[in-house]
Enzyme design. Sequence first.
Site, mmCIF file in Angstrom:
data_model
loop_
_atom_site.group_PDB
_atom_site.id
_atom_site.type_symbol
_atom_site.label_atom_id
_atom_site.label_comp_id
_atom_site.label_asym_id
_atom_site.label_seq_id
_atom_site.Cartn_x
_atom_site.Cartn_y
_atom_site.Cartn_z
ATOM 1 C CG ASP A 76 -22.639 11.219 36.741
ATOM 2 O OD1 ASP A 76 -23.635 12.087 36.565
ATOM 3 O OD2 ASP A 76 -21.535 11.597 36.016
ATOM 4 C CE1 TYR B 239 -14.863 8.320 29.889
ATOM 5 C CE2 TYR B 239 -15.729 10.176 28.927
ATOM 6 C CZ TYR B 239 -15.326 9.562 29.968
ATOM 7 O OH TYR B 239 -15.096 10.235 31.372
ATOM 8 C CE LYS C 175 -12.062 5.709 32.579
ATOM 9 N NZ LYS C 175 -11.691 4.224 32.236
HETATM 10 C C1 F6R Z 1 -16.518 12.758 33.871
HETATM 11 C C2 F6R Z 1 -15.195 13.111 33.523
HETATM 12 C C3 F6R Z 1 -14.695 14.673 32.851
HETATM 13 C C4 F6R Z 1 -15.036 14.649 31.625
HETATM 14 C C5 F6R Z 1 -14.963 15.956 30.885
HETATM 15 C C6 F6R Z 1 -15.392 16.048 29.412
HETATM 16 O O1 F6R Z 1 -16.597 11.844 34.732
HETATM 17 O O2 F6R Z 1 -14.279 12.383 33.778
HETATM 18 O O3 F6R Z 1 -13.365 14.835 33.079
HETATM 19 O O4 F6R Z 1 -14.735 13.648 30.897
HETATM 20 O O5 F6R Z 1 -15.075 17.070 31.605
HETATM 21 O O6 F6R Z 1 -16.774 16.108 29.520
HETATM 22 P P1 F6R Z 1 -17.689 16.267 28.555
HETATM 23 O O7 F6R Z 1 -17.081 15.374 27.198
HETATM 24 O O8 F6R Z 1 -18.847 15.774 28.826
HETATM 25 O O9 F6R Z 1 -17.535 17.609 28.080
HETATM 26 MG MG MG Z 2 -20.704 12.973 35.161
HETATM 27 MG MG MG Z 3 -18.491 10.438 38.478
#
Ligand code: F6R
Ligand code: MG
Ligand code: MG
Length: 379
Positions: free
Chosen positions: A13, A230, A233
């Site tokens: 990604d 983190y 994923k």
């Molecule tokens: C990415 C995912 C999303 C992000 C969420 C918060 O694969 O699972 O659920 O974790 O959108 O993203 P940030 O912290 O980048 O704003």
């Molecule tokens: Mg992403």
């Molecule tokens: Mg992904």
Amino acid sequence: MGEKITLSIIKADVGGWVGHSAVHPEMHEKAEEHAAKAKKAGLVIDYFVGHCGDDHAFILTHKRGIEDKEIHKFTWDAFKDMTDLAHNLGLYGAGQDILSDAFSGNLRGMGPGYAEMVFEERQSEPIIVFLADKTEPGAWNMPLYKMFCDPFNTAGLVIDANMYQGFNLQVDDLVEAKKIIFDTPSEVYQLLAFIGAPGRFVIKHVFDKRTGELAAVTSTQRLSFIAGKYVGKDDPVMAVRCQSGLPAVGEVLNPFAFPHLVAGWMRGSHHGPLMPVSMTQDHPTRFDGPPRVVALGFQLKDGRLIGPRDMFADVSYDRARQIANEMADYLKAHGPFEPHRLPLDDMEYTTLPVVMESLGDRWVADETGDKAKESGKHI
Ligand code: F6R
Ligand code: MG
Ligand code: MG
């Protein structure tokens, strides 16, 4: 029998459109450009650029074996180039899975995930490549168990004499960096003792006992373990060879008619059903999910990828999608409560510890609690 072919699935990604929901068409074009160049240069025999959610996957055939420097380097360069484009387009999480600055030999520990296998191409070689988003490598444990060990899924284990011998399954312990091979069917109970905990124990390889060759391979990288925090994923990939003494295509796909619960939904911190979808439906938008899986079917011929067929673009998976939506409603209703939210141990690599730490000083000793401990009584 044909000659040895390597199948490499390499994914990352490197920027989402919009948020973490999908890949951008220009990013896809850029990936195609790099893959076409590699084919023209004779590095790969054939390729298909797939995607699931915000992840791109290079599906490649070649004769160079696994963890080949040139193959990994070309995908690394492609992901870097795509990262630049992602910055240019202002895509979300540009370069998210690029965890290192410099390439050094292969992609191990660098961020991108990969699953590779070398095998002798059979006269007819049907292969299914699975790509998932918003989940982790252990998501393949239950479907793989059903494909290769469960006669209630795989009729061939009962009615095809070529399958009576069973399969050998390699399980990796992602915490201790150890591996073990289980001989099935005799060791299925021991196998289940481990793979039932998919956050730690992941089926990496399935071996065909008749030939010693691989029948299935998964990606096992856990980005959270690599990065120590983190970073998105691990959105795993898997390839499964089918038919003629291996599970039939339908036996390989059938486990996904049950949308089992996996970890990885919203902020990598929630359980949700793994929904089988077509390539046109691989855009997780509800609460950044629910987790998705696409299945790309190919026939291989002299390394050429004849396909893909979009295997879950079929009415017989409509009900699985409906069940997954109902399960999503049910789980979502739990809000921030477990078991929708992952257990605390699994939250170690998320942003939650920062919240906990900020309140650290306000947790004071509880006299009643201490006394209870001394007297050995529970209150
Ligand atoms: C990415 C995912 C999303 C992000 C969420 C918060 O694969 O699972 O659920 O974790 O959108 O993203 P940030 O912290 O980048 O704003
Ligand atoms: Mg992403
Ligand atoms: Mg992904």
